[in-house]
Design a protein around this motif. Structure first.
Motif, PDB file in Angstrom:
ATOM      1  N   VAL A  41     -76.444 147.195  34.097  1.00 41.47           N
ATOM      2  CA  VAL A  41     -77.167 147.727  32.936  1.00 41.47           C
ATOM      3  C   VAL A  41     -76.466 147.394  31.618  1.00 41.47           C
ATOM      4  O   VAL A  41     -76.982 147.717  30.553  1.00 41.47           O
ATOM      5  CB  VAL A  41     -77.350 149.264  33.064  1.00 41.47           C
ATOM      6  CG1 VAL A  41     -78.198 149.590  34.277  1.00 41.47           C
ATOM      7  CG2 VAL A  41     -76.002 149.983  33.143  1.00 41.47           C
ATOM      8  N   ALA A  42     -75.297 146.770  31.698  1.00 42.76           N
ATOM      9  CA  ALA A  42     -74.540 146.413  30.483  1.00 42.76           C
ATOM     10  C   ALA A  42     -74.991 145.040  30.011  1.00 42.76           C
ATOM     11  O   ALA A  42     -74.245 144.055  30.126  1.00 42.76           O
ATOM     12  CB  ALA A  42     -73.044 146.450  30.765  1.00 42.76           C
ATOM     13  N   GLY A  43     -76.205 144.986  29.461  1.00 43.99           N
ATOM     14  CA  GLY A  43     -76.820 143.703  29.138  1.00 43.99           C
ATOM     15  C   GLY A  43     -75.988 142.813  28.232  1.00 43.99           C
ATOM     16  O   GLY A  43     -75.739 141.642  28.555  1.00 43.99           O
ATOM     17  N   LYS A  44     -75.538 143.336  27.087  1.00 43.96           N
ATOM     18  CA  LYS A  44     -74.804 142.514  26.122  1.00 43.96           C
ATOM     19  C   LYS A  44     -73.461 142.073  26.676  1.00 43.96           C
ATOM     20  O   LYS A  44     -73.064 140.909  26.538  1.00 43.96           O
ATOM     21  CB  LYS A  44     -74.625 143.280  24.811  1.00 43.96           C
ATOM     22  CG  LYS A  44     -75.918 143.481  24.032  1.00 43.96           C
ATOM     23  CD  LYS A  44     -75.658 144.168  22.701  1.00 43.96           C
ATOM     24  CE  LYS A  44     -76.953 144.322  21.906  1.00 43.96           C
ATOM     25  NZ  LYS A  44     -76.730 145.004  20.608  1.00 43.96           N
ATOM     26  N   ARG A  45     -72.735 142.990  27.276  1.00 44.63           N
ATOM     27  CA  ARG A  45     -71.426 142.645  27.816  1.00 44.63           C
ATOM     28  C   ARG A  45     -71.561 141.724  29.022  1.00 44.63           C
ATOM     29  O   ARG A  45     -70.712 140.851  29.242  1.00 44.63           O
ATOM     30  CB  ARG A  45     -70.651 143.909  28.186  1.00 44.63           C
ATOM     31  CG  ARG A  45     -70.046 144.594  26.982  1.00 44.63           C
ATOM     32  CD  ARG A  45     -69.000 143.701  26.337  1.00 44.63           C
ATOM     33  NE  ARG A  45     -68.577 144.195  25.028  1.00 44.63           N
ATOM     34  CZ  ARG A  45     -67.669 143.617  24.273  1.00 44.63           C
ATOM     35  NH1 ARG A  45     -67.076 142.506  24.677  1.00 44.63           N
ATOM     36  NH2 ARG A  45     -67.347 144.108  23.097  1.00 44.63           N
ATOM     37  N   ARG A  46     -72.592 141.908  29.798  1.00 44.86           N
ATOM     38  CA  ARG A  46     -72.813 141.009  30.930  1.00 44.86           C
ATOM     39  C   ARG A  46     -73.047 139.585  30.433  1.00 44.86           C
ATOM     40  O   ARG A  46     -72.573 138.619  31.026  1.00 44.86           O
ATOM     41  CB  ARG A  46     -73.997 141.491  31.757  1.00 44.86           C
ATOM     42  CG  ARG A  46     -74.172 140.727  33.068  1.00 44.86           C
ATOM     43  CD  ARG A  46     -75.332 141.282  33.891  1.00 44.86           C
ATOM     44  NE  ARG A  46     -75.432 140.582  35.156  1.00 44.86           N
ATOM     45  CZ  ARG A  46     -74.806 140.917  36.278  1.00 44.86           C
ATOM     46  NH1 ARG A  46     -74.005 141.978  36.271  1.00 44.86           N
ATOM     47  NH2 ARG A  46     -74.948 140.222  37.386  1.00 44.86           N
TER      48      ARG A  46
END
Length: 314
Positions: free
Chosen positions: A59-64
């Motif tokens: 769910v960590a879109g930006k960090r992923r």
């Protein structure tokens, strides 16, 4: 090498009754809870940490996307599916690393020492025999804290950690104490060059990880996995001023616990060219990262500062 404590502990944060005011109660409660959790079986803690990390990673879109971008830049030869598996493994490593950090702070030697291993003992002994101060060159891994504990408790090499004050005064007090107890020597302010040089000239070891992109002026664009990367170049200056040797060590997980591998000291260092020295440091870090790829801090925006004219990658 001398392990005698020096006067460099003068900046240690001291306990004050103000740390017991209600505003700090949530911090004390959280620390107490973490300590209780470390009493659970280690395998339970690490398994839950992996599950937690994988779940948050989805769910960590930006960090992923940061992790995915870093891996694509550094390992363009890997198939997309393999890089995506590395992304998942990285977030699992981050989750597990939270519990490994707590274990490094709180768990007893009786619980941890049987799980510790050392490789490259001959390089450690050569460094000791040199009689010089040591820059313990390493990188930012999710096993950073547990690796540091291995260096001190298993390898028997006390060292000064780099210290930066925390805004949370309770954590500032506790973190300083934890790291001093773990490392066997007082932590040193990372911006206090005089103290760092003094410790090195007295034959002490200093933990040193120059692998994050910072706004410091002592940096150059040096290749890191083939990518021009804003890299701290102060390693050669500190080694020169402190008359120190550079001993790389790299932590990683094993099937039964954790291992620290000491690599050969970097010879003929520092040289006469700052860029060449920094490139050699980056190449050494690359060796360690390849040993434990999921555990490196790919979540850090390592390439946020670009050469003039180069487009942003994030």
């Amino acid at each position: 090498m001398s392990a005698t404590p020096t006067s460099t502990s003068a900046s240690a944060p001291s306990f004050s009754w103000r740390l017991l005011l209600p505003r700090w109660w949530p911090t004390w409660l959280a620390v107490g809870l973490i300590r209780v959790i470390t009493w659970l079986p280690i395998t339970w803690q690490l398994s839950f940490g992996e599950w937690l990390g994988r779940s948050l990673g989805r769910v960590a879109g930006k960090r992923r996307e940061v992790v995915r971008t870093n891996l694509r830049l550094c390992f363009p030869e890997l198939p997309d599916a393999e890089r995506e598996r590395l992304v998942d493994q990285h977030f699992a490593a981050l989750g597990r690393g939270l519990f490994e950090t707590a274990l490094a702070w709180f768990a007893s030697d009786a619980r941890l020492l049987p799980r510790f291993e050392i490789e490259g003992q001959e390089h450690l002994e050569a460094a000791r025999a040199s009689g010089a101060g040591l820059l313990l060159l390493t990188g930012h891994f999710s096993t950073l804290e547990i690796g540091a504990r291995i260096v001190c408790s298993q390898a028997g090499l006390p060292f000064h950690a780099m210290y930066r004050p925390y805004d949370n005064r309770v954590m500032d007090y506790l973190m300083y104490g934890w790291r001093a107890r773990r490392s066997g020597l007082p932590a040193l302010p990372r911006d206090d060059l005089r103290r760092l040089v003094k410790a090195l000239r007295e034959g002490h070891a200093i933990w040193y990880a120059p692998d994050q992109t910072l706004g410091v002026p002592q940096s150059v664009f040096a290749p890191f996995f083939g990518v021009p990367t804003w890299s701290v170049s102060a390693t050669s200056r500190l080694a020169n001023m402190g008359r120190a040797r550079v001993l790389p060590y790299m932590p990683r997980r094993t099937a039964h616990g954790w291992c620290v591998r000491f690599l050969p000291m970097i010879e003929d260092f520092p040289g006469t060219d700052e860029l060449v020295d920094t490139t050699r440091v980056n190449q050494t870090l690359e060796q360690g990262i390849r040993l434990a790829m999921p555990e490196y801090f790919w979540i850090h925006r390592r390439f946020k500062r670009r050469p003039p004219g180069a487009a942003s990658v994030y």
